[in-house]
Scaffold this motif. Sequence first.
Motif, short mmCIF file in Angstrom:
data_model
loop_
_atom_site.label_atom_id
_atom_site.label_comp_id
_atom_site.label_asym_id
_atom_site.label_seq_id
_atom_site.Cartn_x
_atom_site.Cartn_y
_atom_site.Cartn_z
N CYS A 7 13.87 7.54 3.58
CA CYS A 7 13.78 8.27 2.31
C CYS A 7 12.31 8.30 1.89
O CYS A 7 11.43 8.15 2.74
CB CYS A 7 14.70 7.67 1.24
SG CYS A 7 14.34 5.95 0.81
N LEU A 8 12.05 8.45 0.60
CA LEU A 8 10.65 8.52 0.16
C LEU A 8 10.05 7.12 -0.02
O LEU A 8 9.04 6.78 0.59
CB LEU A 8 10.57 9.33 -1.15
CG LEU A 8 9.19 9.47 -1.77
CD1 LEU A 8 8.27 10.28 -0.85
CD2 LEU A 8 9.30 10.14 -3.14
N GLY A 9 10.69 6.31 -0.86
CA GLY A 9 10.10 5.02 -1.23
C GLY A 9 10.63 3.82 -0.44
O GLY A 9 10.06 2.74 -0.52
N ASN A 10 11.74 4.01 0.28
CA ASN A 10 12.44 2.92 0.98
C ASN A 10 12.85 1.80 0.02
O ASN A 10 12.86 0.63 0.37
CB ASN A 10 11.60 2.36 2.14
CG ASN A 10 12.36 1.44 3.09
OD1 ASN A 10 11.78 0.54 3.70
ND2 ASN A 10 13.65 1.62 3.24
N ILE A 11 13.20 2.18 -1.23
CA ILE A 11 13.74 1.17 -2.14
C ILE A 11 15.10 1.56 -2.72
O ILE A 11 15.81 0.68 -3.21
CB ILE A 11 12.76 0.81 -3.30
CG1 ILE A 11 12.35 2.05 -4.07
CG2 ILE A 11 11.57 0.03 -2.77
CD1 ILE A 11 11.65 1.71 -5.40
N CYS A 12 15.47 2.85 -2.70
CA CYS A 12 16.75 3.25 -3.30
C CYS A 12 17.78 3.70 -2.25
O CYS A 12 18.76 3.00 -2.00
CB CYS A 12 16.54 4.37 -4.32
SG CYS A 12 15.53 3.89 -5.73
N ARG A 13 17.55 4.87 -1.64
CA ARG A 13 18.57 5.47 -0.77
C ARG A 13 18.63 4.85 0.63
O ARG A 13 19.70 4.45 1.09
CB ARG A 13 18.35 6.98 -0.66
CG ARG A 13 18.61 7.71 -1.96
CD ARG A 13 18.04 9.10 -1.95
NE ARG A 13 16.57 9.08 -1.97
CZ ARG A 13 15.78 10.14 -1.91
NH1 ARG A 13 16.32 11.34 -1.79
NH2 ARG A 13 14.47 10.02 -1.95
N TYR A 42 4.17 3.65 -1.51
CA TYR A 42 4.07 3.03 -2.86
C TYR A 42 4.71 1.66 -2.97
O TYR A 42 4.26 0.82 -3.75
CB TYR A 42 4.76 3.85 -3.96
CG TYR A 42 4.78 5.32 -3.87
CD1 TYR A 42 3.59 6.05 -3.88
CD2 TYR A 42 5.99 6.03 -3.81
CE1 TYR A 42 3.62 7.43 -3.84
CE2 TYR A 42 6.01 7.41 -3.77
CZ TYR A 42 4.83 8.10 -3.77
OH TYR A 42 4.85 9.46 -3.73
N HIS A 43 5.83 1.47 -2.27
CA HIS A 43 6.63 0.26 -2.52
C HIS A 43 6.64 -0.71 -1.35
O HIS A 43 7.50 -1.60 -1.28
CB HIS A 43 8.06 0.66 -2.90
CG HIS A 43 8.12 1.47 -4.14
ND1 HIS A 43 8.03 0.91 -5.40
CD2 HIS A 43 8.22 2.80 -4.33
CE1 HIS A 43 8.08 1.86 -6.31
NE2 HIS A 43 8.19 3.03 -5.69
N ASP A 123 17.88 11.97 -5.25
CA ASP A 123 17.01 10.82 -5.54
C ASP A 123 17.47 10.19 -6.85
O ASP A 123 17.39 10.83 -7.90
CB ASP A 123 15.57 11.32 -5.65
CG ASP A 123 14.58 10.21 -5.90
OD1 ASP A 123 15.02 9.07 -6.17
OD2 ASP A 123 13.38 10.47 -5.82
N PRO A 124 17.98 8.94 -6.82
CA PRO A 124 18.53 8.34 -8.04
C PRO A 124 17.50 7.57 -8.86
O PRO A 124 17.83 7.03 -9.91
CB PRO A 124 19.57 7.36 -7.46
CG PRO A 124 18.93 6.87 -6.20
CD PRO A 124 18.11 8.03 -5.66
N TYR A 125 16.23 7.56 -8.41
CA TYR A 125 15.22 6.65 -8.96
C TYR A 125 15.04 6.79 -10.46
O TYR A 125 14.95 5.80 -11.18
CB TYR A 125 13.89 6.88 -8.24
CG TYR A 125 12.79 5.91 -8.58
CD1 TYR A 125 12.91 4.56 -8.28
CD2 TYR A 125 11.61 6.34 -9.18
CE1 TYR A 125 11.89 3.66 -8.56
CE2 TYR A 125 10.59 5.46 -9.47
CZ TYR A 125 10.73 4.12 -9.17
OH TYR A 125 9.71 3.25 -9.45
N TYR A 126 14.99 8.04 -10.95
CA TYR A 126 14.71 8.24 -12.37
C TYR A 126 15.98 8.37 -13.20
O TYR A 126 15.91 8.64 -14.40
CB TYR A 126 13.82 9.48 -12.57
CG TYR A 126 12.44 9.25 -12.00
CD1 TYR A 126 11.55 8.40 -12.64
CD2 TYR A 126 12.05 9.85 -10.80
CE1 TYR A 126 10.29 8.17 -12.11
CE2 TYR A 126 10.79 9.62 -10.26
CZ TYR A 126 9.92 8.78 -10.93
OH TYR A 126 8.67 8.55 -10.40
P1 4NP Z 1 13.94 6.39 -2.62
O1 4NP Z 1 13.69 6.62 -4.17
O2 4NP Z 1 13.10 7.42 -1.91
O3 4NP Z 1 15.41 6.66 -2.47
O4 4NP Z 1 13.55 4.98 -2.31
C1 4NP Z 1 12.43 6.64 -4.77
C2 4NP Z 1 11.77 5.46 -4.98
C3 4NP Z 1 10.53 5.48 -5.59
C4 4NP Z 1 9.99 6.68 -6.00
C5 4NP Z 1 10.66 7.86 -5.78
C6 4NP Z 1 11.88 7.84 -5.15
N1 4NP Z 1 8.73 6.70 -6.65
O5 4NP Z 1 8.28 7.79 -7.04
O6 4NP Z 1 8.11 5.63 -6.80
#
Ligand code: 4NP
Length: 151
Positions: A7-13, A42-43, A123-126
């Motif tokens: 995914c994008l951040g490797n912390i949620c999905r 970022y993470h 993306d569930p982050y926000y």
């Molecule tokens: P992920 O979610 O790609 O599912 O891990 C996100 C995590 C962090 C951010 C965006 C999406 N971010 O913008 O920091």
Amino acid sequence: MKILMVCLGNICRSPLAEGILTHKVKENGLNWEIDSAGTAAYHVGNLPDERSIEVATKYGIDLTSQRARQFKANDFKEFNVIYAMDTENYNNILNLAKYETEEQKVKLILNEIEPDSNSSVPDPYYGGEEGFENVYQMLDLACEEVLNKFK
Ligand code: 4NP
């Protein structure tokens, strides 16, 4: 079988996808390697988002040994299949591929349950916790298909 969830951040999905598929693989006594990564840095080094940890825990899956890392070129060699959670990350991974054999490894995970739909895991982050439950349910169905496809 070696499968990478991205995914994008490797912390949620993708940590949820890794945890869910790892759980199914173990239940089936298979010796597969499942990992996850983010296209962004970022993470890096962080635990999964606490909302991902929470929803996984509810279903008996522990994500707390996971740490975020960034997708790297060597992942194309290391893994048999690379599942992107959404179209943006799918395109970003494809842009890093150098050979057609690498490109062919990259798939959209939701196409496993809705072939050719090219839809994205939102993306569930926000958002709130209900977004994480929704993502969990989608990924549970998709990972069941992945398991049955390659086992
Ligand atoms: P992920 O979610 O790609 O599912 O891990 C996100 C995590 C962090 C951010 C965006 C999406 N971010 O913008 O920091």
